[in-house]
Structure formats: structure tokens, C-alpha cells
Design a protein around this motif. Structure first.
Motif, PDB file in Angstrom:
ATOM      1  N   LYS B  38      -6.905  -3.159   2.057  1.00  0.00           N
ATOM      2  CA  LYS B  38      -5.882  -2.116   1.942  1.00  0.00           C
ATOM      3  C   LYS B  38      -5.784  -1.591   0.523  1.00  0.00           C
ATOM      4  CE  LYS B  38      -4.565  -2.887   6.178  1.00  0.00           C
ATOM      5  NZ  LYS B  38      -5.438  -2.233   7.152  1.00  0.00           N
ATOM      6  N   GLU B  39      -5.233  -0.386   0.412  1.00  0.00           N
ATOM      7  CA  GLU B  39      -4.945   0.131  -0.918  1.00  0.00           C
ATOM      8  C   GLU B  39      -3.443   0.301  -1.055  1.00  0.00           C
ATOM      9  OE1 GLU B  39      -7.210   3.469  -2.386  1.00  0.00           O
ATOM     10  OE2 GLU B  39      -5.552   4.101  -3.648  1.00  0.00           O
ATOM     11  N   ALA B  40      -2.822  -0.606  -1.800  1.00  0.00           N
ATOM     12  CA  ALA B  40      -1.383  -0.483  -2.009  1.00  0.00           C
ATOM     13  C   ALA B  40      -1.074   0.151  -3.352  1.00  0.00           C
ATOM     14  CB  ALA B  40      -0.704  -1.840  -1.900  1.00  0.00           C
ATOM     15  N   CYS B  41      -1.996  -0.005  -4.325  1.00  0.00           N
ATOM     16  CA  CYS B  41      -1.732   0.595  -5.632  1.00  0.00           C
ATOM     17  C   CYS B  41      -2.921   1.387  -6.160  1.00  0.00           C
ATOM     18  CB  CYS B  41      -1.313  -0.475  -6.638  1.00  0.00           C
ATOM     19  SG  CYS B  41      -2.645  -1.586  -7.144  1.00  0.00           S
ATOM     20  N   GLY B  42      -4.117   0.912  -5.892  1.00  0.00           N
ATOM     21  CA  GLY B  42      -5.302   1.609  -6.378  1.00  0.00           C
ATOM     22  C   GLY B  42      -5.575   1.391  -7.853  1.00  0.00           C
ATOM     23  N   GLY B  44      -5.341  -1.957  -9.426  1.00  0.00           N
ATOM     24  CA  GLY B  44      -5.584  -3.342  -9.820  1.00  0.00           C
ATOM     25  C   GLY B  44      -4.352  -4.215  -9.990  1.00  0.00           C
ATOM     26  N   GLU B  45      -3.232  -3.856  -9.370  1.00  0.00           N
ATOM     27  CA  GLU B  45      -2.010  -4.614  -9.623  1.00  0.00           C
ATOM     28  C   GLU B  45      -1.512  -5.454  -8.445  1.00  0.00           C
ATOM     29  OE1 GLU B  45       0.427  -1.282 -10.621  1.00  0.00           O
ATOM     30  OE2 GLU B  45      -1.051  -0.704 -12.120  1.00  0.00           O
ATOM     31  N   CYS B  46      -2.130  -5.310  -7.274  1.00  0.00           N
ATOM     32  CA  CYS B  46      -1.501  -5.929  -6.108  1.00  0.00           C
ATOM     33  C   CYS B  46      -2.401  -6.851  -5.289  1.00  0.00           C
ATOM     34  CB  CYS B  46      -0.946  -4.855  -5.189  1.00  0.00           C
ATOM     35  SG  CYS B  46      -2.212  -3.956  -4.301  1.00  0.00           S
ATOM     36  N   GLY B  47      -3.706  -6.707  -5.397  1.00  0.00           N
ATOM     37  CA  GLY B  47      -4.616  -7.593  -4.667  1.00  0.00           C
ATOM     38  C   GLY B  47      -4.797  -7.281  -3.196  1.00  0.00           C
ATOM     39  N   SER B  48      -4.175  -6.211  -2.692  1.00  0.00           N
ATOM     40  CA  SER B  48      -4.302  -5.959  -1.253  1.00  0.00           C
ATOM     41  C   SER B  48      -5.693  -5.444  -0.894  1.00  0.00           C
ATOM     42  CB  SER B  48      -3.230  -4.980  -0.783  1.00  0.00           C
ATOM     43  OG  SER B  48      -3.381  -3.763  -1.439  1.00  0.00           O
ATOM     44  N   LEU B  59     -11.349  -7.084  -6.838  1.00  0.00           N
ATOM     45  CA  LEU B  59     -10.464  -5.988  -6.447  1.00  0.00           C
ATOM     46  C   LEU B  59     -11.330  -4.771  -6.159  1.00  0.00           C
ATOM     47  CD1 LEU B  59      -7.648  -6.476  -9.117  1.00  0.00           C
ATOM     48  CD2 LEU B  59      -7.669  -7.223  -6.720  1.00  0.00           C
ATOM     49  N   CYS B  61     -10.593  -1.875  -5.354  1.00  0.00           N
ATOM     50  CA  CYS B  61     -10.113  -0.573  -5.834  1.00  0.00           C
ATOM     51  C   CYS B  61     -10.571  -0.300  -7.259  1.00  0.00           C
ATOM     52  CB  CYS B  61      -8.590  -0.468  -5.729  1.00  0.00           C
ATOM     53  SG  CYS B  61      -7.680  -1.408  -6.968  1.00  0.00           S
TER      54      CYS B  61
HETATM   55  S1  FES Z   1      -5.112  -1.696  -4.304  1.00  0.00           S
HETATM   56 FE1  FES Z   1      -3.772  -2.813  -5.550  1.00  0.00          FE
HETATM   57  S2  FES Z   1      -5.146  -4.056  -6.619  1.00  0.00           S
HETATM   58 FE2  FES Z   1      -6.458  -2.821  -5.512  1.00  0.00          FE
END
Ligand code: FES
Ligand code: FES
Lengths: 777, 164
Positions: B38-42, B44-48, B59, B61
Motif C-alpha cells: 500500500k501507499e499511505a505516505c509515499g 518513507g514514513e509509514c512502512g505500508s 520501502l 515507495c
Molecule cells: S508508503 Fe509510507 S513508507 Fe512507503
């Protein structure tokens, strides 16, 4: 009482396998052939007049298939609340004015994101900047810039009043006169955001025949359908909201949003599917966050700690449009008065327009702010009276059967038990006060313990007001459950299935769920008013009961027995006393089709909370019934404070709660843990920093959400006040948002217990603690 | 102005025409239809967006697709053999470590990578391995429990099969 097979058990989530294998499709994953990429042009100004919008160059740009501005819209406004007193006040696309940074001005649909981004730059908007105001108290002043005219019913000479709630009973002045001790304080809270992982997203596809298909990350499809139909001028039946998995919401995905409207309008104009996914930066800067409140509270008590009178004045910074700002000032009254008996009360709450982004409900919807204020002050009072925090709470806690001033009843309220259990389990009385008695030389790290209590309603009357559920038997004796309920992670589909399973005795795994689709499933109250377990749950129970009755009837016929002697168990029926001779459901369904004119056995159920009430309570006066059931909880926090750095952290959270009957204890624990985690973010980590209407930290690097390192031990103590019996209505309570509140207050009280620092505002930052310790100038 | 990128994903080879700065996440999601990451932030801050490159979590993204042509990429879709869940997936279900599920693919992959290296991690080692994966729903405690239980399950399976 019959044996329970499916409810009250830690049944595994129905949607679990899809989710752990990555197969669950969320709106962000959806795509149709020919889908265009949509992007939104947003206001760079906090407050400005729009002189002209010229989108002609964007329209001609390569790859661009549609551009929309206010001129393409019907000009129908929308709002979280749309009542006679509080009519909709927000345009879907700005017309002549923008009132916050991020307000939607235009949108484009193009073949790819590059073309879409370029097209946004080609839209020329001429603005005439206006004076802006961001602080609610400044916005109320007479010479403040006017964002909207003050509400006509508000008599005070304040500016920018979006709405006001007033309520009172008893004689507060006399109450204060009669009091032994009166304290008056102000508590402030700060801006936080929901932090759902899935960004806001919509895929809209308008069919030539006139049907609009929408997939959107939401908290309930029916409210979206109604608002889209209205703003787009389509019949409700021409809008279909389809199910998609939802990656978290927490109150932030209820209202109609610009991207939902724009994706739909663009699709109608371009004749192709359009998808808009907000960037994380957009979510932080332009979307809706929670609502910081200023809470003035004056409290009078007797010498023994009994509450005599309380006066509240609450000010809510509700942003550039009403959003749910006028709901919060109603709810703040409720969350102030629910847990304790207050014989004399006066409440006034103002929702004030400012040039900030619009605000939304956020898990707890005002309760954390109110409980932080009330519970902190109660501890101050207890200390001055020399009473311990447990006793003063027990003294004032509402008792079972008490009627609330609005006519609601707390029924089997388990609050006192919650307080006792939480205190005993944590050895509260033995620990409380210890740290402050030890000399400063005792060390740098200090531990403290604190308690808070809270209460939350379970469902109220706001559109769509009710839930219906259909249960159909399959030929093979399994079943299908149709519900409009939206599983946003809380487990709605799972608990509804458990309830149906219990009524018809078909295993949970063998009931297929079809959910959250405005066309193929019945209407549902939505996953945003804490009514899922109670309202949708009872609808499921009734639908199941109808199927059950039909199964029993045909089984009695087939086995030549009396109906009351038929026992249902695991997809079979038998006659009491002879479990060896069973008829499987598959045969009962066949028999019913054969002998009952083709009745294939379908049940339907519906439920409405407070079914005799015409509508929801007055947001202005609080008059009218609010809810049929209230959950209660007492939460204890143990913290450690580093007296050198001022850093405090939560070590342990204990939640003793009365949620009625936990339908699925595993899911209940998950809800509690999630709320403890959010509360600790609220207390220590999270803050949306804004300066002059602009967000300074629009990312997770600078907006710190709890990581796996921050989590504390979280323990759960159930105070079960309800039982579940097949065929009988039940009044289970909510667990989804009541437990973010007391724990916040408990943390504040625990910090005080550790180092003697009373906190009057969130977050509980190292600076504030050091300052109070006299270690920061 | 596209380049041809050759990727090995979940045991299959793909040749993909893409722009040179396409991220691995874009290619997986938009071109290969593997939407489990998934892309939650794009940013590098969330790991999704976590996927495994030669067994190590990365990561996606932040990764350029073109840089990962010599690696074996594993996404959540490629984790299990047939329709049997892996011990990590199973434990996430059993311990209630899944709510909305948006963080789950990333969590499961980070945990899988950890347990491959270290089947009996301490709680601190689990925390370290999952520190880059945000979860807003669960409060993490049940995720910790799930990873620990999965480790135990894997050790048991390993000792069970070696004992035969
Ligand atoms: S989408 Fe959040 S770290 Fe990659
Ligand atoms: S389960 Fe929702 S973010 Fe982790």
C-alpha cells in the motif's frame, strides 16, 4: 437460558484472510478500464475574494479530458449538519470566496498524473486577499474579519458564531453559594488528526444510462449517497456506492469531501471513470482534523466531595465552515454531564468560524477534551478536600436506573464497578501520592498513577436513522447476511455474523456477508455514530429470529413435534431429548420450498434507536432524547516522568469498562488497545502545528504518531452488565470511541501524582512539565 | 522516453516498459496489479509499502524499480504457497492483530523477514524490526503477540520436521 455458541466468543474476523494475504481491495486499489487521474486545485489563501477563474488553457492542454469549477456545479451547498437552524454552508467548489488554505476551487481529469498536475498550473485564479483570523477568541471579537455572518439566533454581540448550545437545570448560583469549595479553571486542547493509513480516495464512474458508480473510502455508504445525489442533482437511486475495504477512518471520513464530489462531477463531464487519491500532504493540510476546545469549568462541591453545581463555557474553533463544529458543542455538554450526578448545571458552548480548514468528528468527538477538563479539576478538588480520587468518583458516579436530565436512562450503568475494579486491580490507593512524598533526592525518574472516567452514547437519530438486515438461507443449509454496515476495521461484519449465527445456529464461517453497497444491501446507520453493535446488531438479531422461527416451524412439521420442543444446533434441528435423530437445514429449506408455496426462508429485521422519538435532540437546547444506551468506563494510567528532561511516558493503562455484553471479546480488546494508543499520542506525541492557517508539519516525520516503541501495557477488565439471550432484544453498548477519553485524563492526573505538576492544556510536553518544575525559565 | 525494466516478482519474471524514475511501488501496483503493498505516505514514513528484496524488507515507495532488477522481490501476494496461510499470517489472524488491515501486508512482511533470521526474537527485537511500520488501529500490542506466536509456531514446525 440457552447455551451460547457464537456470541461472546473471540471469533476470528471474517475479513481476516483477505487482509493478511493482501487480497482485500481498498478504494486506492480500485481501477476500471479507461480510468482518468483527477487532481484538485486548492486555495493558497486563508481568506480571499475570487475575482476570476480562467480554466480555458487547462481545458485545451494535452491529455486533459475534463475541468470543473463552480460554474459546472449546481451550486448546492453541503454540510455535516443540514437542518433548518444550521443549513448547509459550504460550496462543493468555491464560488466567490475562499476561506481556508486548501479549499477546493477547480478539478481536472487527465490521462495521467503528469498531465493532471500540469493542467492545474494552467488554471488562472485572480484573488483579492482579505483579512483573516485563526484564533477562535479573536474571531469572536467585534472587529474581527467576518468569515460568515454570526448565526441569527445568537444574541450576543460576537462575530463569526457558527452555532451555540445552551442548557441548564437547577440553580447554579445558589449551588455555588451552598458549596463548601468552588474551583474555576480553564483547560485547552490542541489540534490532532485522525491518522488513518489509507488516504482519502474515490473512484467514480458515470454510465451513459445515467448511473453514477462510486467507490470511496468512507464510514458508511448511505450518507455519502444522499449527499452526492443532492449536490450533483441526481436521484438517489441513480447513485450507487459500492463496497471497498476501508483503511481506517476514526471519524475523518464521514462528511462529503471535495474529492468525492469532484471525481463524480469530472466523470459525468468526461464520460470516463475518474479516480482521485489525496496525497498525505493534502490530507494533512486541506482535509478535516479534530476539534480543539477551550473549556472553562467552575465546580462547587460539598465538604464530602459531592458535586453541587457546575458551569461550563466551551469554545470550539470549528474552521471555515460549520463541519461538525456545532455537533461538538452539543456533545461536549453530554460528555460533561454523563458520568456524574450534577444537581445544578449551566452549559454554554460556541462554535466559532476561523480561517482554518474545516473540522470533523474525531474518535471521541469532544469527549477527550471534556473529560480531561472535568477529571483534572476533580482531582484538584479531591486533594483540597483531603479525599482520595477513587472515593470522590464513587461518591458522584451515576447509579443503575438513573434518569438523565434529558429523559434518557443509564439503565444498568456499571460505572461504580468499573471504578472499583480499576482501582483494586492497580492497587491505586496504595500507590497514589507515594511519589510526591518521597524526597527530591529519591531520583530522576518519578512514577505516578491517575484515574479518569468517561461515558459514551451508543447510536442516535441522525440520517439514515436506522438499520435493516436481511438473512437468506441457502439450499445447502448455510446462510447469507445482507447488511449496509461498513466494516472500517472495527469488525462490524464479524459481530453481525456472530449475532445471526447465534440466532439461526449456522457457524460463523458458513454465513456469507454482503455488505456496504447502497444498491444490494439494506440501509444502515453507518459506522460513525457508535450504533453499530446496538442498532445494526439488533436488526441482525431480528432478521435472524425470523429465519429461526421459520426453521423451527417447518422442523416441527417434519418431525411431528411441538415447536417448543425443537432444538436448533449447527445447521440441524432435533426434538428435545432425542439429539440422535436430526434433520439438516438443507432438508428443512427443501421442505419449506415444497410445502410453503416456495418459501426459501428469508428473514428481515430492522431497528431504530429510541423508536418513539421523532428526531434527534436539539443541538441548540439539548432538549429531546439523545441515546438509548450508554457505555461507561474507568481507566487508570501509570506514568513515568523524567524530571531532568520533562519527558513523561505511559507505562501501563488499565481499562475497566461496561460495554454491556462483549459480543466478541477479541475485537473489544482491539478497540480498547487502539484507543489507548491514540490517547497516548494525544497526550505526548501528536500535534498538527499551524501558523496563520497553514500547516507546518504535513507528514508523519514531523507529526509523530505512536510507533511500536511507544505502546504501553494495556489491560482490560470487563464489567459485564448485560446478557445475551436468543430471541430477546439486548442493549449492548459501544466500545469504538468511548475509551480515548478517560485515559487521557488519567495520564494528566498521573503526571500530577508523579511530580506535582498540574497540566491545563494538551499535549503534555516536556517544556510544560519542566516549566512547572521550575527548571525552564 | 521509457526504459525496459526486468523484475523477478514472487518467482515470476516480468519485462516492464516504464519511465526511468518509476518507483518499485508504482510498478508493482499500477503495472503488475499487485496492490497488496500500500501507499499511505509515499515518502518513507509509514512502512505500508514494505516488500522483500532478497528476503530483506525495503520501502517500495522509495525504491527505484530499475535498481531492483537483480533481486528476487516478494510481495504479500507471493508469501504463501497455494492457499495455506503462513504461520505469520495465521498468527496475525488468531491474535487479533488485524483491524482495518491497511498496515497488515507491510507488517506481515517485516515480521516474516525478522523470523526468517531469528525465529525466537525478544520483544525488543520485534519492536526494532517493526519500528518503521505504522499502525493506527491496533495499538501494536496484539501485533507483538502475533509475531511472537508465529516465531514459536515456526520453531515447532522446524523441530517437528527435523525430528521425523
Ligand atoms: S508508503 Fe509510507 S513508507 Fe512507503
Ligand atoms: S490495522 Fe489499521 S493501520 Fe494497522
Amino acid at each position: 437460558m440457552s447455551e451460547l455458541d457464537y456470541v461472546g466468543k473471540p471469533v476470528l474476523r471474517k475479513d481476516g484472510p483477505e487482509k493478511v494475504t493482501g487480497r482485500a481491495l481498498y478504494t486506492v486499489d480500485m481501477r476500471l478500464p479507461g480510468t482518468l487521474v483527477g487532481r484538485i486545485l486548492r486555495s493558497p489563501h486563508t481568506h480571499a475574494r475570487i475575482v476570476n477563474i480562467d480554466a480555458s488553457r487547462a481545458e485545451r492542454a494535452p491529455g486533459v479530458k475534463a475541468v470543473v469549477t463552480h460554474k459546472d456545479s449546481l451550486g448546492v451547498k453541503h454540510g455535516f449538519v443540514e437542518t433548518r437552524r444550521y443549513p448547509a454552508d459550504q460550496n462543493c467548489l468555491a464560488e466567490d470566496k475562499v476561506r481556508f488554505v486548501g479549499e477546493e476551487i477547480a478539478a481536472v481529469a487527465a490521462v495521467d498524473e503528469y498531465a493532471a498536475e500540469e493542467a492545474l498550473e494552467l488554471i488562472h485564479v485572480e484573488y483579492e486577499p482579505l483579512r483573516a483570523v485563526f484564533d477562535p477568541e479573536e474571531a469572536m471579537e467585534r472587529d474581527a474579519p467576518e468569515i460568515h455572518p454570526s448565526h441569527p439566533k445568537v444574541r450576543e454581540p460576537f462575530r463569526n458564531i457558527a452555532g451555540k448550545t445552551e442548557s441548564s437545570w437547577g440553580d447554579v448560583e445558589k449551588g455555588f453559594d451552598d458549596s463548601y469549595l468552588v474551583l474555576e479553571n480553564r483547560f485547552d486542547s490542541h489540534l490532532r488528526t485522525h491518522g488513518y493509513l489509507e488516504p482519502q480516495a474515490t473512484l467514480a464512474s458515470f454510465e451513459p444510462a445515467g448511473k453514477l458508480n462510486v467507490w470511496t473510502s468512507s464510514q458508511g455508504p448511505f450518507i455519502k449517497r444522499s449527499k452526492l445525489a443532492k449536490t450533483l442533482g441526481l436521484p438517489m437511486s441513480a447513485v450507487r456506492i459500492h463496497k471497498a475495504y476501508v483503511g481506517g477512518a476514526f471519524g475523518g471520513k464521514i462528511d462529503l469531501f471535495g474529492h468525492e464530489y469532484c471525481a463524480s462531477l469530472l466523470s459525468m463531464k468526461a464520460g470516463r471513470p475518474v479516480k482521485i487519491v489525496a496525497t498525505r500532504e493534502e490530507v494533512f493540510t486541506a482535509y478535516r482534523h479534530g476539534q480543539p476546545l477551550i473549556v472553562h469549568v467552575k465546580t462547587g462541591v460539598k465538604k464530602d466531595g459531592t458535586l453541587v453545581a457546575q458551569r461550563f463555557r466551551v469554545i470550539n474553533n470549528c474552521g471555515a465552515y460549520r463541519g461538525s463544529g456545532v455537533v461538538v458543542i452539543f456533545l461536549a455538554w453530554g460528555f460533561a454531564m454523563l458520568p456524574y450526578r450534577i444537581p445544578n448545571l449551566e452549559y454554554e458552548g460556541y462554535a466559532v468560524y476561523t480561517n482554518n480548514p474545516v473540522r470533523a468528528p474525531q474518535r471521541g468527538h469532544g469527549a477527550p477534551q471534556m473529560r480531561f477538563a472535568v477529571e483534572s479539576q476533580l482531582d484538584m478538588i479531591a486533594e483540597q478536600l483531603g479525599i482520595d480520587p477513587i472515593e470522590i468518583r464513587l461518591k458522584n458516579a451515576r447509579q443503575p436506573g438513573e434518569e438523565l436530565p434529558n429523559g434518557d436512562n443509564v439503565h444498568n450503568c456499571g460505572l461504580a464497578d468499573c471504578i472499583r475494579k480499576a482501582a483494586e486491580h492497580t492497587e491505586f490507593k496504595q500507590k497514589y501520592g507515594k511519589s510526591r512524598q518521597t524526597p527530591e533526592s529519591a531520583g530522576r525518574y518519578r512514577r505516578g498513577i491517575g484515574i479518569g472516567v468517561s461515558s459514551y452514547f451508543g447510536g442516535s437519530l441522525i440520517y439514515p436513522n436506522s438499520s435493516s438486515v436481511v438473512v437468506k438461507m441457502n439450499d445447502d443449509g448455510t446462510a447469507i447476511l445482507l447488511t449496509g454496515a461498513m466494516d472500517i476495521g472495527q469488525g462490524a461484519e464479524t459481530i453481525l455474523t456472530q449475532i445471526v449465527a447465534e440466532e439461526i445456529k449456522v457457524p460463523v464461517e458458513e454465513i456469507q456477508v454482503i455488505a456496504a453497497d447502497t444498491e444490494s444491501t439494506p440501509i444502515d446507520i453507518g459506522s460513525w455514530i457508535s450504533g453499530n453493535a446496538y442498532v445494526s446488531g439488533n436488526a441482525a438479531r431480528v432478521a435472524g429470529a425470523e429465519v429461526r422461527a421459520k426453521l423451527i416451524e417447518i422442523a416441527a412439521d417434519e418431525m411431528e413435534a411441538r415447536q417448543e420442543d425443537i432444538v436448533l444446533e449447527n445447521k440441524t434441528a432435533y426434538v428435545k431429548g432425542s439429539p440422535d435423530r436430526r434433520i439438516p437445514y438443507s432438508e428443512l429449506v427443501a421442505a419449506s420450498v415444497r410445502k410453503r408455496r416456495g418459501d426459501s426462508i428469508i428473514g428481515n429485521g430492522h431497528w431504530r434507536t429510541m423508536r418513539d422519538e421523532p428526531h434527534h435532540p436539539s443541538l441548540a437546547t439539548t432538549k429531546g432524547r439523545w441515546s438509548e444506551n450508554y457505555a461507561f468506563d474507568a481507566q487508570v494510567a501509570e506514568v513515568e516522568v523524567d524530571t531532568e528532561t520533562g519527558k513523561a511516558r505511559l507505562l501501563r493503562a488499565v481499562t475497566a469498562h461496561d460495554c454491556g455484553f462483549p459480543i466478541n471479546p477479541l475485537l473489544v480488546e482491539g478497540q480498547v488497545d487502539g484507543q489507548v494508543s491514540m490517547a497516548l499520542g494525544h497526550a505526548f506525541l501528536e500535534e498538527v502545528l499551524m501558523k496563520d492557517g497553514r500547516t507546518l508539519n504535513p507528514n508523519w516525520l514531523e507529526y509523530k504518531m505512536p510507533s511500536i516503541h511507544n505502546m504501553a501495557v494495556s489491560e482490560h477488565l470487563d464489567v459485564v452488565t448485560e446478557s445475551y439471550e436468543v430471541g430477546r432484544p439486548y442493549r449492548t453498548k459501544e466500545v469504538g470511541e468511548g475509551y480515548v477519553s478517560a485515559i487521557l485524563a488519567a495520564i494528566a492526573n498521573a503526571v500530577y501524582d508523579a511530580v506535582g505538576v498540574r497540566l491545563f492544556s494538551t499535549p503534555f510536553s516536556p517544556e510544560k512539565i519542566l516549566q512547572a518544575l521550575g527548571k525552564l525559565k | 522516453m521509457k526504459i525496459l525494466v526486468e523484475l523477478s516478482v514472487n518467482g515470476e519474471r516480468f519485462e516492464i516498459a516504464t519511465n526511468p524514475h518509476a518507483t518499485l511501488l508504482e510498478v508493482l501496483r499500477n503495472q503488475l496489479g499487485l496492490t497488496g503493498a500500500k501507499e499511505a505516505c509515499g515518502t518513507g514514513e509509514c512502512g505500508s509499502c514494505t516488500v522483500l528484496a532478497d528476503g530483506r524488507p525495503i520501502l517500495a515507495c522509495l525504491a527505484l524499480a530499475a535498481d531492483y532488477q537483480d533481486c528476487e522481490i516478494t510481495t504479500i501476494e507471493g508469501l504463501q504457497a497455494g492457499s495455506t496461510l503462513t504461520p505469520v499470517q495465521e498468527s496475525f489472524l488468531e491474535k487479533g492483530a488485524v483491524q482495518c488491515g491497511f498496515c497488515t501486508p507491510g507488517m506481515v512482511l517485516s515480521a516474516t523477514a525478522l523470523l526468517k533470521k531469528n525465529p525466537a526474537p525478544t520483544l525488543d527485537q520485534i519492536r526494532k524490526a517493526l519500528e518503521g511500520n505504522l499502525c493506527r488501529c491496533t495499538g501494536y500490542n496484539k501485533i507483538l503477540e502475533a509475531v511472537r506466536a508465529a516465531g514459536e509456531k515456526m520453531s515447532q514446525e522446524a523441530s517437528g520436521s527435523s525430528g521425523q
